[in-house]
Every structure is written in C-alpha cells, then in structure tokens.
Design a protein around this motif. Sequence first.
Motif, PDB file in Angstrom:
ATOM      1  N   GLY A 240      40.480  75.786  22.984  1.00 29.31           N
ATOM      2  CA  GLY A 240      40.203  74.782  21.954  1.00 29.31           C
ATOM      3  C   GLY A 240      39.307  75.337  20.855  1.00 29.31           C
ATOM      4  N   LYS A 241      38.354  76.157  21.244  1.00 31.62           N
ATOM      5  CA  LYS A 241      37.444  76.741  20.253  1.00 31.62           C
ATOM      6  C   LYS A 241      38.215  77.662  19.301  1.00 31.62           C
ATOM      7  N   GLN A 242      39.094  78.489  19.864  1.00 32.03           N
ATOM      8  CA  GLN A 242      39.905  79.373  19.011  1.00 32.03           C
ATOM      9  C   GLN A 242      40.764  78.540  18.055  1.00 32.03           C
ATOM     10  N   MET A 243      41.368  77.482  18.592  1.00 35.44           N
ATOM     11  CA  MET A 243      42.237  76.638  17.764  1.00 35.44           C
ATOM     12  C   MET A 243      41.456  75.953  16.658  1.00 35.44           C
ATOM     13  N   PHE A 244      40.260  75.483  16.983  1.00 33.40           N
ATOM     14  CA  PHE A 244      39.463  74.701  16.036  1.00 33.40           C
ATOM     15  C   PHE A 244      39.204  75.473  14.742  1.00 33.40           C
ATOM     16  N   PHE A 245      39.058  76.797  14.898  1.00 35.85           N
ATOM     17  CA  PHE A 245      38.732  77.614  13.720  1.00 35.85           C
ATOM     18  C   PHE A 245      39.949  78.381  13.186  1.00 35.85           C
ATOM     19  N   ASP A 246      41.144  78.100  13.709  1.00 33.27           N
ATOM     20  CA  ASP A 246      42.334  78.880  13.356  1.00 33.27           C
ATOM     21  C   ASP A 246      43.042  78.290  12.130  1.00 33.27           C
ATOM     22  N   GLU A 247      42.921  78.975  11.001  1.00 31.97           N
ATOM     23  CA  GLU A 247      43.532  78.460   9.760  1.00 31.97           C
ATOM     24  C   GLU A 247      45.056  78.587   9.760  1.00 31.97           C
TER      25      GLU A 247
END
Length: 451
Positions: free
Chosen positions: A51-58
């Motif tokens: 989720g953390k990776q996704m949250f910042f994935d443009e």
Amino acid sequence: MLFRLNISLFAASIALSLAGCSGGDSATATVTALVAPVPPATTLSLAAQVGKQMFFDETLSGSRKMSCATCHDPKFAYGPPNDLAVQLGGSTLTESGDRAVPSLRYKEYTPAYADLLDNPDGISVPGPGGGFTWDGRANSLADQAKIPLLDPHEMANTSPANVVAKIQVSTYAPLFQQAFGGTVFADPAAAFNAAVAALQAFQLEDVSFHPYNSKFDLYAGNKIGGTLTAAETRGLKLFSDPATGNCASCHYQGAGLGGSSALFTDFSYEAISVPRNLAIPANNNPLYYDMGICGPIRSDHVPTSANAKDAFCGMFKAPTIRNVTNRKSFFHNGVMHSLQQVIQFYNTRDTMPELWYPTIGGVAKTVNDVNFPTYGLIQTQYVGGTVQKYNDLPAAYLANIDTQLPLDGRAAGSAPPMSDNDIADLICFLGTLNDDYVATKTPPISGSCVN
Ligand code: HEC
Ligand code: HEC
C-alpha cells in the motif's frame, strides 16, 4: 437530563463541558490520553508495504503523473499542498475536482456510515454519522480508494483491470504477489480488491497517519511540554463551552471508542450552509447543488422528487480539526482560505450574512465604511438589496440548516457569540492540535498565543 461520564484511563485529565450535537443536553466528559486499540506497528505488514508503494506511485494514474500523495501530501498532514479549493486531475491534469481534499489523518476509528449512528459522545441522539468522504458514501478506506483510482477527474484509470495491469509491471509486483499470492494477477477483480486492501492497510498501520504527537496530546497525557499557555487555555474553554464557541459539540467525540480520545470529530453530519463556491466549475450551472448526503455525488439518499422533503440535503461530515491550522482551504468546497475566515463565518453567518452571501439589488458603496470587516468572502458593502442567505442549498431544504451555537440563527445586526479576541484565542488552541510538536526547553514568556 444530565449525564456524567467519568472515564478515568490515564494520568491527568481535564473536564470539558460538552453539549450534545443535537440538543441542549450537557455533560461533563473527560479528555484523556490516547490508548490506541492496536499498538502502532513498528514494521508494516506485507499488505501495508504494498500500500505504501502504491500510495506514492504516480504511474497508477491516467496521466502517469498523479499519485494519492499528489493530493494527500504527507508534508501537509496528508491534505492538499496548495491553497486551491479543489485540485486538478484527469488524464491531462486539467480536470477540476468537485470538492476540497480532506486530510487522511485520524481516520482509523471512523465507523461505517449509518443514517442513525450512535453518537460517540454518549450524549447526542443518534443521527447521520460515519463513513468516508464528505458525504459518507464509502464505508471503508478500501472502498474509498476505488473512487480516486477510477474517477476521470482524479487518477483517471479506465478500469480496475487497467490499475492491476500497471501494478503488474511495477517494481513492487513481486511484493504484491508475496502479500496476496503468486497467482493473484490471474484474476484482475480479485487483484483490484487486494490493491485497495493494501492502501487501507498502509493507512491503518503506518503511524504517520495517526501520530498523536501534538502539544494537545502532551497536555491531555500530562506530559512534559504539554502546559497550555494562557491564550491556548482560553481557546480550549471557548472550544468546549456550549454557550459560546461550542465547537466540541461536533468536533469532539467524547471519551468512548475503546478508550481512544480526542479525534476532534464525532463523525456526525450537519448542514451548516457553507457559501457556494463559484471557483468550482460544476457550480457555474445554477441548477447544480452539491448537497452532501442527499446527492448528487452520493446516490442512495437522493430526494424522491425535486424538492421533496429530505432531511439529508445539505449535510456534510464534520471533519477532524487536528492539523487544521496547516490547511489553506476549508470546508467541503474549499471556499474559505484562512482559519480566521472560517471562525468568523461561524460567528457572523447570521449576524452579518452580507459578509458571506451575495447581495441582490441594492447599490454598491464606492468606499466601504471603515468598520466594514475585511475577513468576509464579500468585500463590497451594499446599501439596500437582499442578501441571498444560505445560497448553496435549494429553498426546499433550508429547514435542515443547523441552528445551534455558534450558528444559532440570531438576528442580523445583533452581537455575535464571540469577540475578535475570543477568535484569536480559539485559533491559538487549534494550533495545539498540530502534529509533530517539539516542546521548547523554556516556554516563551511573550509572543503570539502566549498571554
Ligand atoms: C485529485 C486529488 C486526489 C487524489 C489523487 C486522491 N484523492 Fe483522496 N480525496 C480527494 C478528495 C477531493 C476527497 C473528498 C471526496 C469527496 O468528498 O467526495 C478525497 C477523500 C479521500 C478519503 C476520505 C477521507 C475522509 O475524510 O473521509 C480517503 C481515505 C482518500 N481520499 C484516500 C485516497 C487514496 C488512498 C488515494 C490514492 C489511491 C487518493 N485518495 C487519491 C482527492 C484526491
Ligand atoms: C453543528 C456542528 C458544528 C459545530 C458546532 C462546529 N462545527 Fe466545524 N464543521 C462542522 C461541519 C458539518 C463541517 C463541514 C461543513 C462543510 O464543509 O459543509 C465543519 C468544518 C469545520 C472546519 C473546516 C475543516 C476542513 O478541513 O476544511 C473547521 C476549521 C471547523 N469546522 C472548525 C470549527 C470551530 C472552530 C468550531 C467552533 C467555533 C466549529 N467548527 C463548530 C460542524 C460543526
């Protein structure tokens, strides 16, 4: 009827006098230090790491330039990084949104939406409460995450499978499989559900979403550095006093919730008649009204026919006001741009409506009177004419508008409940709700918000 809540959980507590959101009942509740239901994880679960990776994935957007963090910036308490009323998104980042971006902090106790939710203050009668977004149409953080991912005005992915395909080619695809199973990508619908569950896990587990490290938290926990100044103490009194500021009746939830305290929202919905914001393109259509729970963005409480009585029209969620002094636009439509303006609106919505709603007819003065306030949305003074009071709700629903203090419907021209000094003190208190407070060794003896 007078209730008395005696919750003695931790160290020092202060007595707050609270009036229930929907009535004149009052009680003495106690603000206590926070006890988290689940201790904050020191390491994130695999799902939360995804989720953390996704949250910042443009790349998880149609434009490939917009992530959750574009609008929910961790440097701004996961709220917007600018003073725009609504943000631009879509495949070319030129589509205007319809609502202001809320902070994502302190959502971990939010219950699912219900028309008759028990009020967590234990005093107020049940009413609309809970849920996510300004109108409560998402029941969990996972459900909520589907909205921006697929909204053509926001991240503008074309379908759940489109989102999954992007995750599948991301650097964290192996982690995703580790968290949700090696064959997870074979079923795009299941993989999409896993993706939004991952975003939810990140928001629930990562302490940056609920640090509880404001000056107020030190104060409520009787910790070193938590001594409120004289101005902040006066502000707290106004915040909780049912006879003046009365903010606590909607922005404080009592001491329920499994021992948690001080979320600074009771999850309730009210119609406080925030003025229409013409900076939102949808509002250029005079027939369009964003009425919160009763639609049109939310679809399950739409009135049965145009202008049929509907108690939900105009109601928006009372958001947490932790970290609010760091925001640059306020309310569901972002129409206000300073905290002083917000509180003056609460104070003078009814006593000086001409500062907040347009005047029709009448003659504009070439020069305003010297005492004409400059904090309002309307900067021009009129002689004569009619103020379009409550201009963002059709006439059929005006009875829904809340009239408890400080918005108590008192006559135009009468004295407002708070003085300018009161408002300054209240803003000082709200400043104690900002996270990441660093206590100074020796408390200042002069300066703003001290004496
Ligand atoms: C273009 C800006 C934008 C982006 C990008 C965005 N959001 Fe939001 N977010 C908003 C707005 C505006 C709202 C309020 C929506 C409403 O009331 O209808 C909101 C509401 C929320 C809420 C509800 C908060 C509350 O107080 O109830 C959550 C949770 C949330 N967003 C999470 C996310 C996640 C997770 C992502 C990434 C998948 C994301 N958002 C991407 C603008 C954005
Ligand atoms: C009757 C319930 C009620 C009372 C009393 C009340 N509020 Fe609110 N507050 C709300 C609601 C509902 C909203 C959202 C309204 C909207 O956007 O349409 C809100 C929004 C806000 C916001 C905007 C937050 C943001 O993120 O945009 C601030 C700041 C705020 N209130 C501060 C206060 C203060 C300070 C007081 C006391 C002077 C107070 N409120 C009293 C219900 C209340």
